[in-house]
Design a protein around this motif. Structure first.
Motif, PDB file in Angstrom:
ATOM      1  N   SER A   1     -10.036  36.089  20.546  1.00 24.29           N
ATOM      2  CA  SER A   1      -9.269  36.565  19.096  1.00 24.29           C
ATOM      3  C   SER A   1      -9.737  35.144  18.175  1.00 24.29           C
ATOM      4  N   ALA A   2     -11.285  34.565  18.981  1.00 24.26           N
ATOM      5  CA  ALA A   2     -11.655  32.578  18.004  1.00 24.26           C
ATOM      6  C   ALA A   2     -12.188  33.324  16.603  1.00 24.26           C
ATOM      7  N   LEU A   3     -12.882  34.205  16.699  1.00 24.35           N
ATOM      8  CA  LEU A   3     -13.123  34.787  15.483  1.00 24.35           C
ATOM      9  C   LEU A   3     -12.451  34.388  14.085  1.00 24.35           C
ATOM     10  N   GLU A   4     -11.547  35.856  14.515  1.00 29.88           N
ATOM     11  CA  GLU A   4     -10.234  36.071  13.738  1.00 29.88           C
ATOM     12  C   GLU A   4      -9.900  35.122  13.133  1.00 29.88           C
ATOM     13  N   MET A   5      -9.270  34.153  14.676  1.00 31.97           N
ATOM     14  CA  MET A   5      -8.478  32.982  14.155  1.00 31.97           C
ATOM     15  C   MET A   5      -8.642  31.939  12.914  1.00 31.97           C
ATOM     16  N   LEU A   6     -10.535  31.353  12.665  1.00 35.86           N
ATOM     17  CA  LEU A   6     -10.537  30.593  12.177  1.00 35.86           C
ATOM     18  C   LEU A   6     -10.342  30.956  10.976  1.00 35.86           C
TER      19      LEU A   6
ATOM     20  N   GLY B   1       1.386  14.382  23.005  1.00 31.60           N
ATOM     21  CA  GLY B   1       0.551  15.025  23.675  1.00 31.60           C
ATOM     22  C   GLY B   1       1.230  16.724  22.972  1.00 31.60           C
ATOM     23  N   VAL B   2       0.021  17.849  23.261  1.00 33.22           N
ATOM     24  CA  VAL B   2       1.344  18.974  22.396  1.00 33.22           C
ATOM     25  C   VAL B   2       0.734  20.117  23.195  1.00 33.22           C
ATOM     26  N   GLY B   3       2.011  21.130  23.003  1.00 32.35           N
ATOM     27  CA  GLY B   3       1.809  21.858  23.607  1.00 32.35           C
ATOM     28  C   GLY B   3       2.106  23.400  22.501  1.00 32.35           C
ATOM     29  N   ASP B   4       2.026  24.543  23.756  1.00 33.69           N
ATOM     30  CA  ASP B   4       2.345  25.425  22.762  1.00 33.69           C
ATOM     31  C   ASP B   4       1.781  25.738  21.315  1.00 33.69           C
ATOM     32  N   LEU B   5      -0.214  25.782  21.453  1.00 31.58           N
ATOM     33  CA  LEU B   5      -0.773  26.028  20.214  1.00 31.58           C
ATOM     34  C   LEU B   5      -0.011  27.452  19.557  1.00 31.58           C
ATOM     35  N   TYR B   6      -0.618  27.588  18.270  1.00 30.32           N
ATOM     36  CA  TYR B   6      -0.184  29.304  18.221  1.00 30.32           C
ATOM     37  C   TYR B   6      -0.976  29.482  16.564  1.00 30.32           C
ATOM     38  N   CYS B   7      -1.439  30.008  16.156  1.00 28.77           N
ATOM     39  CA  CYS B   7      -1.918  30.788  14.907  1.00 28.77           C
ATOM     40  C   CYS B   7      -0.782  30.778  14.647  1.00 28.77           C
ATOM     41  N   LYS B   8      -0.111  30.596  13.072  1.00 26.76           N
ATOM     42  CA  LYS B   8       0.902  30.947  13.202  1.00 26.76           C
ATOM     43  C   LYS B   8       1.257  32.747  12.449  1.00 26.76           C
ATOM     44  N   ASP B   9       0.784  33.287  11.700  1.00 26.98           N
ATOM     45  CA  ASP B   9       0.746  34.650  11.096  1.00 26.98           C
ATOM     46  C   ASP B   9       0.596  35.803  12.422  1.00 26.98           C
ATOM     47  N   SER B  10       0.195  35.312  13.640  1.00 30.06           N
ATOM     48  CA  SER B  10       0.083  36.396  14.534  1.00 30.06           C
ATOM     49  C   SER B  10       1.214  35.787  16.034  1.00 30.06           C
ATOM     50  N   ARG B  11       1.360  34.886  15.467  1.00 30.93           N
ATOM     51  CA  ARG B  11       1.619  34.311  16.531  1.00 30.93           C
ATOM     52  C   ARG B  11       0.778  33.931  17.965  1.00 30.93           C
TER      53      ARG B  11
ATOM     54  N   SER C   1      11.990  16.543  21.094  1.00 36.92           N
ATOM     55  CA  SER C   1      11.418  18.806  21.271  1.00 36.92           C
ATOM     56  C   SER C   1      11.605  19.265  19.819  1.00 36.92           C
ATOM     57  N   GLY C   2      10.720  20.030  19.569  1.00 40.37           N
ATOM     58  CA  GLY C   2      10.844  20.972  18.808  1.00 40.37           C
ATOM     59  C   GLY C   2      10.327  20.589  17.586  1.00 40.37           C
ATOM     60  N   LEU C   3       9.620  18.811  17.336  1.00 41.71           N
ATOM     61  CA  LEU C   3       9.004  18.579  16.132  1.00 41.71           C
ATOM     62  C   LEU C   3       6.988  19.300  16.577  1.00 41.71           C
ATOM     63  N   GLU C   4       6.957  20.211  15.052  1.00 44.09           N
ATOM     64  CA  GLU C   4       5.891  20.140  15.146  1.00 44.09           C
ATOM     65  C   GLU C   4       4.878  20.084  14.409  1.00 44.09           C
ATOM     66  N   VAL C   5       3.549  20.410  14.548  1.00 42.67           N
ATOM     67  CA  VAL C   5       2.605  19.830  13.539  1.00 42.67           C
ATOM     68  C   VAL C   5       1.613  20.875  13.122  1.00 42.67           C
ATOM     69  N   GLU C   6       0.726  20.732  12.448  1.00 39.92           N
ATOM     70  CA  GLU C   6       0.540  21.904  11.722  1.00 39.92           C
ATOM     71  C   GLU C   6      -1.075  21.493  11.128  1.00 39.92           C
ATOM     72  N   GLY C   7      -1.313  23.257  10.984  1.00 42.22           N
ATOM     73  CA  GLY C   7      -3.405  22.607  10.807  1.00 42.22           C
ATOM     74  C   GLY C   7      -3.925  23.982  10.567  1.00 42.22           C
ATOM     75  N   THR C   8      -5.108  23.702   9.846  1.00 37.68           N
ATOM     76  CA  THR C   8      -5.922  24.753  10.223  1.00 37.68           C
ATOM     77  C   THR C   8      -7.181  25.194  11.391  1.00 37.68           C
ATOM     78  N   LEU C   9      -7.213  26.117  11.930  1.00 36.27           N
ATOM     79  CA  LEU C   9      -8.292  26.429  12.881  1.00 36.27           C
ATOM     80  C   LEU C   9      -9.525  26.384  12.715  1.00 36.27           C
ATOM     81  N   THR C  10     -10.161  25.260  12.702  1.00 39.12           N
ATOM     82  CA  THR C  10     -11.769  25.455  12.315  1.00 39.12           C
ATOM     83  C   THR C  10     -13.252  24.916  13.053  1.00 39.12           C
ATOM     84  N   GLU C  11     -14.669  25.313  12.741  1.00 35.15           N
ATOM     85  CA  GLU C  11     -15.422  24.406  13.787  1.00 35.15           C
ATOM     86  C   GLU C  11     -15.494  23.538  13.122  1.00 35.15           C
ATOM     87  N   VAL C  12     -15.691  22.290  14.040  1.00 30.75           N
ATOM     88  CA  VAL C  12     -16.546  21.327  13.617  1.00 30.75           C
ATOM     89  C   VAL C  12     -18.157  21.187  13.786  1.00 30.75           C
TER      90      VAL C  12
END
Length: 122
Positions: free
Chosen positions: A32-37, A60-70, A111-122
């Motif tokens: 779903s890459a293009l829809e997630m950008l 190190g990070v885990g559980d990477l998700y797009c927030k709106d759709s999980r 545990s549970g500390l989350e970081v947030e960002g925008t999925l982009t192409e660079v």
């Protein structure tokens, strides 16, 4: 991170990205890459690598998700991470040489500390 030393003065601060894949979004890795950008995504901090003598500091990070759709976001890295800082004489990619989990310190108190960002192409 009060229990951990901050990067020494003079180190280069990064802390700006998690590498998902090299180049444009890979549809095999993330169908779903293009829809997630452009989506807002989160990741959970799970461990830290702070090797002052090697010139690298990362989380190190885990559980990477797009927030709106999980929708899960898959990374090419065996150990997805955010390079926080590195010595001026060390390439940030050096952190990839510490892929063995025994090199990373688990952070149960964060545990549970989350970081947030925008999925982009660079």
């Amino acid at each position: 991170f009060n229990n951990y030393l901050y990067p020494p003065e003079g180190w280069v601060l990064k802390a700006h990205h998690i590498t998902i894949n090299m180049g444009p979004m890979d549809r095999k890795l993330n169908p779903s890459a293009l829809e997630m950008l452009g989506s807002s995504c989160t990741a959970t901090v799970k461990d830290v690598l702070h090797r002052r003598n090697y010139g690298i500091f990362a989380v190190g990070v885990g559980d990477l998700y797009c927030k709106d759709s999980r929708t899960p976001v898959n990374s090419i890295n065996a150990h997805p991470h955010i390079t926080i800082a590195h010595d001026q004489n060390v390439k940030p990619s050096y952190v990839n040489s510490f892929s063995d989990m025994r090199e990373w310190q688990i952070l149960p108190n964060l545990s549970g500390l989350e970081v947030e960002g925008t999925l982009t192409e660079v």
